[in-house]
Design a protein around this motif. Structure first.
Motif, PDB file in Angstrom:
ATOM      1  N   LYS A  69      -6.837   8.207   1.518  1.00 47.56           N
ATOM      2  CA  LYS A  69      -6.103   7.951   2.517  1.00 47.56           C
ATOM      3  C   LYS A  69      -4.924   8.846   3.078  1.00 47.56           C
ATOM      4  O   LYS A  69      -4.778   9.222   4.006  1.00 47.56           O
ATOM      5  N   HIS A  70      -4.090   9.656   1.791  1.00 53.68           N
ATOM      6  CA  HIS A  70      -2.906  10.130   2.149  1.00 53.68           C
ATOM      7  C   HIS A  70      -3.050  11.819   2.016  1.00 53.68           C
ATOM      8  O   HIS A  70      -2.325  12.351   2.678  1.00 53.68           O
ATOM      9  N   TRP A 337      -0.415  11.885  -3.800  1.00 57.14           N
ATOM     10  CA  TRP A 337      -0.642  10.745  -3.225  1.00 57.14           C
ATOM     11  C   TRP A 337       0.091   9.687  -3.789  1.00 57.14           C
ATOM     12  O   TRP A 337       0.148   8.452  -3.173  1.00 57.14           O
ATOM     13  N   PHE A 340       3.625   8.623  -2.099  1.00 60.69           N
ATOM     14  CA  PHE A 340       3.607   7.656  -0.696  1.00 60.69           C
ATOM     15  C   PHE A 340       3.721   6.176  -1.403  1.00 60.69           C
ATOM     16  O   PHE A 340       3.152   5.705  -2.347  1.00 60.69           O
ATOM     17  N   GLY A 344       2.650   3.873   3.708  1.00 60.46           N
ATOM     18  CA  GLY A 344       2.129   5.196   4.173  1.00 60.46           C
ATOM     19  C   GLY A 344       3.540   6.222   4.306  1.00 60.46           C
ATOM     20  O   GLY A 344       3.375   7.497   4.543  1.00 60.46           O
TER      21      GLY A 344
END
Length: 430
Positions: A69-70, A337, A340, A344
């Motif tokens: 995701k990040h 990650w 975060f 987000g």
């Protein structure tokens, strides 16, 4: 004859850009890499175990999702694959015409609302091109699949996933259908709306979570789904996505997971190793030529052994992306990650000098490595670095100890002065 694993020198996986790799595969410039055995990725940390949620932090399924995701920005691959495996198993339970699967991360009642909520906050907003209610339910179901928590025992330090429901030809019970509300075994109505949502999300060009797959594969999958709800219509897409996860995302995750510290701290530790190496050479040269050549015994070459050993140990650990000092204590700092929060945003509010100093501090925000197989891999790196440093230090001592600069000098007292008799290059006393 295969060598023991602790004798095989560990080399961290090389980074692969998933977009470049996928584009090359899609255009035929290269073939998908085979699923061969890789010594750089231990079998206990392979992708299948992560997808089954049988690993712990920082290599858990949720960590994998947060990384995608990040960091890699390809979370749609994992979301689609987890949905597909759940749909495949659910279809088998409702129709009994799919071979029994051995897959462990199918949703169960053991999921906590808080862990599911973490994923729900990361999914995108609704799209006007399809039913928002169906889309919301689909994304929530995917969130539940990813948010299954691995059970990490505090005593045994092992991980296990919730037991998966059995699949096969037997008709599901009412309790089973309450967990698998993907399709109606009689009419297939729920499956059709579910598949239409998946097509709009993952397969349609410009979709919210469009997959990076070959155009021909995309068109064929959409065409097959017009006439069938069978999971086989999506199997080529799932296999392609799995190949991207295995050959790019997973190896990049392991590469970062082994790196137990920030890039800045690893650079500082590696630079410290080079400083020790240079200091070791300076010590030997100074002992050999100051105040004059032959003033010291050749055994003083061992004075530099600790510097050479520590220096090479730090360098070998740093080149494999790990901080030697944290490896000794099975500790790590927060991985990229993990910095975060669930929405987000960055968790740290530090700025400027304090933020830079925090990233350089070795024991700042130290965490314990929960995944025991990752700890074993890091311990292997420690032992190999120590052994490599010892071999290098001994080799340097053997090189310097036999140099002629250690020829001993005889000093005789004569009157008020000194008479220096030294060994020449030919072995005669001058």
């Amino acid at each position: 004859m295969r060598l023991p694993s602790w004798l095989v020198w560990y080399k961290k996986p090389e980074y692969r850009d998933i977009r470049e790799y996928a584009d090359n595969v899609n255009t035929g410039r290269r073939a998908m890499s085979p699923d061969g055995r890789r010594t750089m990725i231990p079998s206990r940390l392979r992708l299948d175990r992560i997808l089954q949620n049988r690993t712990c932090s920082p290599m858990s399924l949720y960590d994998f999702y947060m990384y995608l995701k990040h960091i890699e920005f390809s979370a749609e691959n994992l979301e689609f694959y987890m949905w597909y495996k759940n749909y495949e198993a659910s279809y088998a339970k409702g129709n009994g015409d799919i071979k029994e699967l051995d897959y462990g991360s199918i949703p169960s009642a053991s999921q906590s609302d808080s862990s599911v909520a973490k994923i729900k906050e990361l999914v995108p907003g609704d799209d006007e091109s399809f039913d928002p209610e169906i889309a919301k339910e689909t994304l929530e179901r995917i969130a539940q699949l990813i948010a299954v928590d691995a059970i990490c025992s505090a005593k045994s330090k092992t991980c296990s996933a919730p037991a998966p429901p059995k699949t096969g030809s037997a008709k599901p019970t009412a309790a089973d259908l309450s967990n698998f509300q993907l399709l109606n075994p009689t009419t297939g109505a729920v499956a059709r709306t579910e598949l239409d949502t998946i097509v709009e999300l993952f397969l349609s060009p410009g979709g919210t979570k469009e997959l990076n797959i070959p155009p021909i594969m995309r068109q064929q999958a959409i065409a097959d789904l017009q006439n069938s709800t069978h999971p086989a219509a999506l199997k080529p897409v799932a296999d392609h996505v799995y190949g991207l996860l295995r050959n790019c995302s997973h190896r990049n995750l392991v590469r970062l997971g082994v790196s137990n510290d920030t890039f800045e701290t690893i650079c500082v530790a590696t630079a410290l190793g080079f400083v020790n190496l240079i200091a070791g050479f300076l010590v030997v040269l100074l002992r050999g030529f100051v105040p004059y050549r032959g003033a010291h015994s050749m055994f003083e070459a061992f004075c530099a052994w600790p510097l050479w050993w520590l220096g090479m140990t730090l360098v070998l650990s740093g080149l494999r992306g790990s901080c030697f000092f944290l490896l000794l204590f099975s500790r790590r700092q927060a991985l990229p990650w993990e910095r975060f929060d669930d929405s987000g945003g960055k968790m740290s509010n530090q700025t400027g000098f304090m933020k830079t100093l925090s990233r350089l501090m070795i024991f700042d925000r130290r965490l314990r490595v929960k995944e025991k197989h990752l700890r074993r891999l890091q311990q292997k790196i420690v032992l190999q670095s120590i052994a490599g440093g010892s071999i290098f230090a001994c080799a340097c001592v053997l090189v310097f100890i036999f140099l002629p600069m250690w020829r001993e000098t005889i000093v005789l007292q004569q009157g008020g002065g000194q008479l220096v008799l030294g060994g020449g290059q030919d072995g005669r006393i001058n």
